[in-house]
Design a protein around this motif. Sequence first.
Motif, PDB file in Angstrom:
ATOM      1  N   GLY A 176       1.045  -1.762  -0.268  1.00  0.00           N
ATOM      2  CA  GLY A 176      -0.116   0.221   0.123  1.00  0.00           C
ATOM      3  C   GLY A 176       0.788   1.256  -0.516  1.00  0.00           C
ATOM      4  O   GLY A 176       0.544   2.646   0.060  1.00  0.00           O
ATOM      5  N   LEU A 177       1.984   1.090  -0.038  1.00  0.00           N
ATOM      6  CA  LEU A 177       3.015   2.068   0.056  1.00  0.00           C
ATOM      7  C   LEU A 177       2.977   3.245  -1.653  1.00  0.00           C
ATOM      8  O   LEU A 177       2.481   2.240  -2.087  1.00  0.00           O
ATOM      9  CB  LEU A 177       4.760   2.298  -0.356  1.00  0.00           C
ATOM     10  N   LYS A 178       2.344   4.896  -0.960  1.00  0.00           N
ATOM     11  CA  LYS A 178       2.262   5.784  -1.991  1.00  0.00           C
ATOM     12  C   LYS A 178       3.112   7.168  -1.997  1.00  0.00           C
ATOM     13  O   LYS A 178       3.248   7.220  -0.311  1.00  0.00           O
ATOM     14  CB  LYS A 178       0.464   6.184  -2.456  1.00  0.00           C
ATOM     15  N   SER A 179       4.151   6.966  -2.554  1.00  0.00           N
ATOM     16  CA  SER A 179       5.249   8.292  -2.802  1.00  0.00           C
ATOM     17  C   SER A 179       5.050   9.117  -4.226  1.00  0.00           C
ATOM     18  O   SER A 179       4.294   8.865  -4.881  1.00  0.00           O
ATOM     19  CB  SER A 179       6.593   7.789  -3.156  1.00  0.00           C
ATOM     20  N   ALA A 180       5.142  10.490  -3.965  1.00  0.00           N
ATOM     21  CA  ALA A 180       5.299  11.136  -5.083  1.00  0.00           C
ATOM     22  C   ALA A 180       6.461  12.371  -4.628  1.00  0.00           C
ATOM     23  O   ALA A 180       6.893  12.598  -4.048  1.00  0.00           O
ATOM     24  CB  ALA A 180       4.308  11.918  -5.164  1.00  0.00           C
ATOM     25  N   VAL A 181       6.634  12.506  -6.192  1.00  0.00           N
ATOM     26  CA  VAL A 181       8.101  14.030  -6.361  1.00  0.00           C
ATOM     27  C   VAL A 181       7.400  15.128  -6.543  1.00  0.00           C
ATOM     28  O   VAL A 181       6.829  14.920  -7.478  1.00  0.00           O
ATOM     29  CB  VAL A 181       8.857  12.756  -6.833  1.00  0.00           C
TER      30      VAL A 181
END
Length: 363
Positions: A176-181
Amino acid sequence: MQKRPLLAVAVVLSFILLVISLTALLQTKDHPPAVAIPPYVPPRGYVCYRAPQPIRIDGRIDEEAWQAAPWSEPFVDIEGDKQPPPRFRTRMKMLWDDEQLYIAAELEEPHVWATLTKHDSVIFQDDDFEVFLDPDGDNHLYAELELNALNTTWDLLLTKPYKDGGKAINAWEITGLKSAVRIDGTLNDPQDNDRGWTVEIRWPWTGLKELSGGAVPPKDQDRWRVNFSRVEWDTRVVGGKYEKVKGRPEHNWVWSPQGVIDMHRPERWGYVQFSTAKPGSVAYEADPDGPTRDVLHRVYYAQRDYHKSNATYAKSVDLLGLKSMRLADSIEIETTKTGYEAAVKGASGKRIVIREDARIGPE
Ligand SMILES: *[C@@H]1O[C@H](CO)[C@@H](O)[C@H](O)[C@H]1NC(C)=O
Ligand SMILES: *[C@@H]1O[C@H](CO)[C@@H](O)[C@H](O)[C@H]1NC(C)=O
Ligand SMILES: *[C@@H]1O[C@H](CO)[C@@H](O)[C@H](O)[C@H]1NC(C)=O
């Protein structure tokens, strides 16, 4: 005539005794000298407050919830004062709710670049941001997450630190990891100067349950071990592109200095203290067992050296040259054929035990 051989025997015997006692005396002198023990420096701590509503993961960290969350101290060099301070500022923030842990970071950077696009690449070959989490603080079973300015991630699980024979489990995925840059400037464009990049991470508690012996989600005032690091390479511009300067090691900028270039010493990580109080209203409280854990780690490192040269573990703090250390008189060591347990009561009243593989925790 009869007396003379007796005398000779007596002389020889006394000589042997003298040699034995002299050897014993020399051996006692051989015991390691009591080393000066540097004082315990508590690692950094961060109070993590609740997010009033779920955070949108888009790389922008300007929501009200983020604004209310305090910034960490600027990161420092991994070796502490031995190296010049980082050229560019790095800071982080954390928030939590019943479902998720949120992490934000801001990396000042005039030349944002990244090349790796494949998930689970060795991301620190690019400039990166790294998170380390050991929920129950036992030095074993901890997670590492790295990401670059292209939002490419590498998540891995360590069963124990590399120095203790641990292996990275790359196939492990953070559920369920979510990342954004978000890049404040331009990516891979050396024509201009950038301001930097921001990172936003949402890490569900379900993906952390397996790492923790304690409550997940954590309870008010719970403390977890956590660390953050940033890898920064020296670059130059070749043919209109950024290129790493060959032969130069990377810089490692960290939240809480390790003293050595090895992120895999969880005992030196910082602490995150979870709070349900109003943002900004609570002070960080250091782990009461921090100093106790520190002396046990000194025993652990001395035992490693002792074992290297003696192929066995020492049965006492004395033999390790730690006689004058704080709490030395109360530390109990039990050895087995292949290991040992060193134990002492901490300020919390709990008995804390460390083993030959660095695993530490209350009994
Ligand atoms: C970053 O990567 C994730 C996958 O981990 C994806 O869901 C997300 O949309 C990406 N976001 C940005 C802003 O790059
Ligand atoms: C984080 O890990 C690095 C490497 O282990 C260490 O140097 C640093 O002090 C640790 N602590 C924090 C809080 O960054
Ligand atoms: C090996 O054992 C001897 C005798 O106990 C001790 O004096 C010495 O310090 C040990 N070596 C190390 C590196 O601890």
